[in-house]
Scaffold this active site. Sequence first.
Site, mmCIF file in Angstrom:
data_model
loop_
_atom_site.group_PDB
_atom_site.id
_atom_site.type_symbol
_atom_site.label_atom_id
_atom_site.label_comp_id
_atom_site.label_asym_id
_atom_site.label_seq_id
_atom_site.Cartn_x
_atom_site.Cartn_y
_atom_site.Cartn_z
ATOM 1 N N TYR A 1 -9.115 14.295 -5.807
ATOM 2 C CA TYR A 1 -9.457 15.565 -5.149
ATOM 3 C C TYR A 1 -8.624 15.722 -3.890
ATOM 4 O O TYR A 1 -8.264 14.752 -3.238
ATOM 5 C CB TYR A 1 -10.945 15.669 -4.817
ATOM 6 C CG TYR A 1 -11.538 14.507 -4.025
ATOM 7 C CD1 TYR A 1 -11.923 13.339 -4.665
ATOM 8 C CD2 TYR A 1 -11.746 14.606 -2.654
ATOM 9 C CE1 TYR A 1 -12.496 12.288 -3.952
ATOM 10 C CE2 TYR A 1 -12.327 13.565 -1.936
ATOM 11 C CZ TYR A 1 -12.689 12.406 -2.598
ATOM 12 O OH TYR A 1 -13.246 11.368 -1.897
ATOM 13 N N ARG B 1 0.821 -1.219 0.000
ATOM 14 C CA ARG B 1 0.000 0.000 0.000
ATOM 15 C C ARG B 1 0.852 1.264 0.000
ATOM 16 O O ARG B 1 0.438 2.296 -0.532
ATOM 17 C CB ARG B 1 -0.951 -0.014 1.193
ATOM 18 C CG ARG B 1 -1.939 -1.195 1.082
ATOM 19 C CD ARG B 1 -3.045 -1.099 2.060
ATOM 20 N NE ARG B 1 -3.779 0.150 1.930
ATOM 21 C CZ ARG B 1 -4.654 0.584 2.823
ATOM 22 N NH1 ARG B 1 -4.902 -0.139 3.902
ATOM 23 N NH2 ARG B 1 -5.282 1.719 2.645
HETATM 24 O O1 76R Z 1 -5.906 2.262 5.870
HETATM 25 C C1 76R Z 1 -6.946 1.597 6.026
HETATM 26 O O2 76R Z 1 -7.502 0.880 5.166
HETATM 27 C C2 76R Z 1 -7.582 1.678 7.351
HETATM 28 C C3 76R Z 1 -8.786 2.493 7.339
HETATM 29 C C4 76R Z 1 -8.625 3.838 6.665
HETATM 30 C C5 76R Z 1 -7.881 4.950 7.062
HETATM 31 C C6 76R Z 1 -6.962 5.095 8.259
HETATM 32 C C7 76R Z 1 -9.308 4.204 5.453
HETATM 33 C C8 76R Z 1 -10.096 3.355 4.690
HETATM 34 N N1 76R Z 1 -9.021 5.512 5.152
HETATM 35 C C9 76R Z 1 -8.151 5.997 6.120
HETATM 36 C C10 76R Z 1 -7.612 7.275 6.186
HETATM 37 MN MN1 76R Z 1 -9.930 6.642 3.716
HETATM 38 N N2 76R Z 1 -10.756 7.746 2.263
HETATM 39 C C11 76R Z 1 -10.797 9.117 2.228
HETATM 40 C C12 76R Z 1 -11.694 9.512 1.189
HETATM 41 O O3 76R Z 1 -14.608 11.815 0.180
HETATM 42 C C13 76R Z 1 -14.471 11.683 1.405
HETATM 43 O O4 76R Z 1 -15.431 11.859 2.196
HETATM 44 C C14 76R Z 1 -13.131 11.329 1.960
HETATM 45 C C15 76R Z 1 -12.106 10.940 0.900
HETATM 46 C C16 76R Z 1 -12.155 8.361 0.580
HETATM 47 C C17 76R Z 1 -13.123 8.266 -0.587
HETATM 48 C C18 76R Z 1 -11.565 7.260 1.268
HETATM 49 C C19 76R Z 1 -11.761 5.922 0.942
HETATM 50 N N3 76R Z 1 -8.982 8.320 4.449
HETATM 51 C C20 76R Z 1 -8.037 8.336 5.417
HETATM 52 C C21 76R Z 1 -7.548 9.699 5.552
HETATM 53 C C22 76R Z 1 -6.452 10.180 6.508
HETATM 54 C C23 76R Z 1 -7.177 10.629 7.749
HETATM 55 C C24 76R Z 1 -6.278 11.053 8.875
HETATM 56 O O5 76R Z 1 -5.146 10.566 8.993
HETATM 57 O O6 76R Z 1 -6.770 11.883 9.678
HETATM 58 C C25 76R Z 1 -8.253 10.466 4.657
HETATM 59 C C26 76R Z 1 -8.115 11.943 4.390
HETATM 60 C C27 76R Z 1 -9.160 9.589 3.987
HETATM 61 C C28 76R Z 1 -10.078 9.993 3.039
HETATM 62 N N4 76R Z 1 -10.788 4.942 3.009
HETATM 63 C C29 76R Z 1 -10.674 3.672 3.495
HETATM 64 C C30 76R Z 1 -11.424 4.860 1.771
HETATM 65 C C31 76R Z 1 -11.715 3.459 1.504
HETATM 66 C C32 76R Z 1 -12.372 2.962 0.201
HETATM 67 C C33 76R Z 1 -11.253 2.736 2.574
HETATM 68 C C34 76R Z 1 -11.342 1.232 2.786
HETATM 69 C C35 76R Z 1 -10.024 0.627 2.405
HETATM 70 C C36 76R Z 1 -10.027 -0.848 2.525
HETATM 71 O O7 76R Z 1 -10.378 -1.343 3.604
HETATM 72 O O8 76R Z 1 -9.677 -1.482 1.528
#
Ligand code: 76R
Length: 247
Positions: free
Chosen positions: A143, A129
Amino acid sequence: TNEAAQTLDGWYSLHDFRTVDWSAWRTLSSDERQAAVHEFLGLLEKWGIAEQEDRGSQALYSIVGQKADFMLMILRPTMEELNEIEMEFNKSLLAEYTIPSGSYVSVVELSNYMGGDGDPYENPHVRSRLYPKLPESKHVCFYPMDKRRQGNDNWYMLPMEERRSLMRSHGMIGRQYAGKVKQIITGSVGFDDYEWGVTLFADDVLQFKKLVYEMRFDEVSARYGEFGSFFVGNLLSRDRIHSFLYI
Ligand code: 76R
């Protein structure tokens, strides 16, 4: 003071957006255009070697709408390499007929909200990853976003435990899109105008809308998410480059 989330950081990332100056491009002879296309294909091939050797990855997509015509996303182990590639493109013939229309600098990031055991940098799943091979999905969505710091809605003032539980719920929604949408989160605090870049890949473009919409109802996005411009595009495979640039 509040506990900062620890991040795991992988390859550096550049999203480079360009608009084609079609009227200038049209003034070239078809031989000159061919030469420019071949030079560009040569650059892509050269950049592809790094991918074969696991020293990076790249993806090329045409962008729908007026914000840009295409986007090159590049991942490399160092910021210097991103700069070199950007310059190599800038010095190419094709670049003379493009107008820069935005860029985003960040680094592939995983946060420790979900944390596992052992040295994560040795964990093959974590490594895949942090150092991902970008998929050749039919569509991309990009975005930038921030977490809000306003009045009572200040992400950075929340205790670690609360952020962890909010992120868990965020992750649960994301997981429902496993196999349909691949997401790469890149951190850009100190590098660019927003705090993160969100890059999504899917074969079914509608899944972007469904995923992003569903997340809007989840507290992390509903209360704390702030978003920049959205870009959506179609895979610009090697054989589509010719027709894309044909005039
Ligand atoms: O890493 C991991 O899979 C663990 C869970 C996880 C984290 C820590 C996770 C899962 N994300 C994480 C962190 Mn996410 N993510 C976004 C967006 O449009 C929006 O509303 C937000 C944009 C999407 C579409 C998305 C998708 N994620 C983050 C962070 C950092 C936050 C911080 O550190 O404060 C951001 C900004 C962010 C935003 N996230 C997932 C997804 C998807 C599809 C997953 C599931 C992944 C999986 O389990 O395969």
